[in-house]
Design a protein around this motif. Structure first.
Motif, PDB file in Angstrom:
ATOM      1  N   TRP A  26     -24.949 -49.414 -53.593  1.00 10.68           N
ATOM      2  CA  TRP A  26     -24.094 -48.235 -53.556  1.00 10.68           C
ATOM      3  C   TRP A  26     -22.822 -48.548 -52.789  1.00 10.68           C
ATOM      4  CZ3 TRP A  26     -25.766 -43.932 -56.113  1.00 10.68           C
ATOM      5  CH2 TRP A  26     -27.074 -43.997 -56.572  1.00 10.68           C
ATOM      6  N   PHE A  27     -21.698 -48.190 -53.351  1.00  9.54           N
ATOM      7  CA  PHE A  27     -20.390 -48.279 -52.708  1.00  9.54           C
ATOM      8  C   PHE A  27     -20.026 -49.691 -52.268  1.00  9.54           C
ATOM      9  CE2 PHE A  27     -21.890 -43.955 -51.843  1.00  9.54           C
ATOM     10  CZ  PHE A  27     -20.953 -43.288 -52.626  1.00  9.54           C
ATOM     11  N   PHE A  98     -25.428 -26.138 -48.751  1.00  9.47           N
ATOM     12  CA  PHE A  98     -26.425 -26.627 -49.703  1.00  9.47           C
ATOM     13  C   PHE A  98     -26.213 -28.098 -50.036  1.00  9.47           C
ATOM     14  CE2 PHE A  98     -26.522 -22.035 -50.570  1.00  9.47           C
ATOM     15  CZ  PHE A  98     -27.870 -21.817 -50.364  1.00  9.47           C
ATOM     16  N   ALA A  99     -25.674 -28.844 -49.091  1.00 11.56           N
ATOM     17  CA  ALA A  99     -25.466 -30.284 -49.282  1.00 11.56           C
ATOM     18  C   ALA A  99     -26.079 -31.046 -48.113  1.00 11.56           C
ATOM     19  CB  ALA A  99     -23.981 -30.583 -49.397  1.00 11.56           C
ATOM     20  N   THR A 135     -23.336 -39.105 -56.201  1.00 11.90           N
ATOM     21  CA  THR A 135     -22.356 -40.093 -55.729  1.00 11.90           C
ATOM     22  C   THR A 135     -21.659 -40.828 -56.863  1.00 11.90           C
ATOM     23  OG1 THR A 135     -24.016 -41.843 -55.551  1.00 11.90           O
ATOM     24  CG2 THR A 135     -23.613 -40.513 -53.575  1.00 11.90           C
ATOM     25  N   GLN A 136     -22.287 -40.934 -58.012  1.00 12.35           N
ATOM     26  CA  GLN A 136     -21.698 -41.693 -59.112  1.00 12.35           C
ATOM     27  C   GLN A 136     -21.043 -40.792 -60.158  1.00 12.35           C
ATOM     28  OE1 GLN A 136     -21.810 -45.194 -59.181  1.00 12.35           O
ATOM     29  NE2 GLN A 136     -22.595 -44.963 -57.128  1.00 12.35           N
ATOM     30  N   GLY A 143     -17.391 -37.411 -50.429  1.00 10.89           N
ATOM     31  CA  GLY A 143     -18.003 -38.658 -50.845  1.00 10.89           C
ATOM     32  C   GLY A 143     -19.250 -39.024 -50.063  1.00 10.89           C
ATOM     33  N   ASN A 144     -19.701 -38.134 -49.178  1.00 15.60           N
ATOM     34  CA  ASN A 144     -20.873 -38.486 -48.372  1.00 15.60           C
ATOM     35  C   ASN A 144     -21.927 -37.388 -48.327  1.00 15.60           C
ATOM     36  OD1 ASN A 144     -19.698 -36.625 -46.726  1.00 15.60           O
ATOM     37  ND2 ASN A 144     -19.563 -37.924 -44.928  1.00 15.60           N
TER      38      ASN A 144
END
Length: 177
Positions: A26-27, A98-99, A135-136, A143-144
């Motif tokens: 990832w990333f 809600f994240a 994320t994709q 972005g996090n």
């Protein structure tokens, strides 16, 4: 987070396996991938042509976020459902509305234990798919964070393949630009 081979049947059911295989980390800056983008640039439309293998046919992906707590499975509290589907709750300092912070997801679901039973593999596959989507395909501006809007989809892994993920990703990109 690496792609665990035990998730493959669920990713294939969801028709997201090609996306997961693009990069097993990832990333990470992937020089050949950047070169591929350059080669696929279409100056006449200012776009990339990149076949991701995402389905363009199927049911639409939706979900009202204004009343998200009511949208979840018949009014059941969203975090209760999160716990049932993933087997764990994030600490309050890892949640914003809600994240959930991506780092918590990555640390909690980094590697599915050897010898895990089928339900544990399904939980890890759900988390993997939520990270893939969050994320994709449908990253937020930070972005996090991973939004739990994906719970209704990962709850029914066998039905995820019926959705038009490519259309939803295109609509998301259009909305974010």
């Amino acid at each position: 987070m690496r792609l665990d081979e035990r998730y493959v049947p669920y990713l294939q059911m969801a028709r997201l396996y090609h996306l997961a295989r693009l990069n097993d980390r990832w990333f990470r800056l992937d020089e050949p991938l950047v070169s591929a983008f350059v080669e696929r640039w279409r100056p006449e439309t200012h776009t990339f042509h990149m076949p991701l293998g995402l389905p363009v046919d199927g049911d639409y992906v939706s979900g009202c976020l204004t009343d998200f707590h009511l949208y979840i499975e018949g009014g059941r509290p969203a975090w209760q459902w999160f716990h049932e589907l993933l087997g764990v709750l994030p600490p309050e300092n890892q949640v914003q509305k809600f994240a959930v912070n991506y780092t918590w997801f990555q640390e909690t679901f980094a590697e599915c234990p050897d010898g895990a039973d089928e339900e544990t593999v399904r939980r890890f596959a759900r988390a993997y798919i939520m990270m893939l989507l969050g994320t994709q395909l449908f990253a937020d501006k930070s972005g996090n964070r991973i939004h739990i809007r994906w719970l209704p989809y990962v709850a029914r892994l066998e039905e995820m393949g019926r959705y038009s993920w490519a259309s939803a990703a295109l609509a998301w990109l259009y909305r974010c630009s």
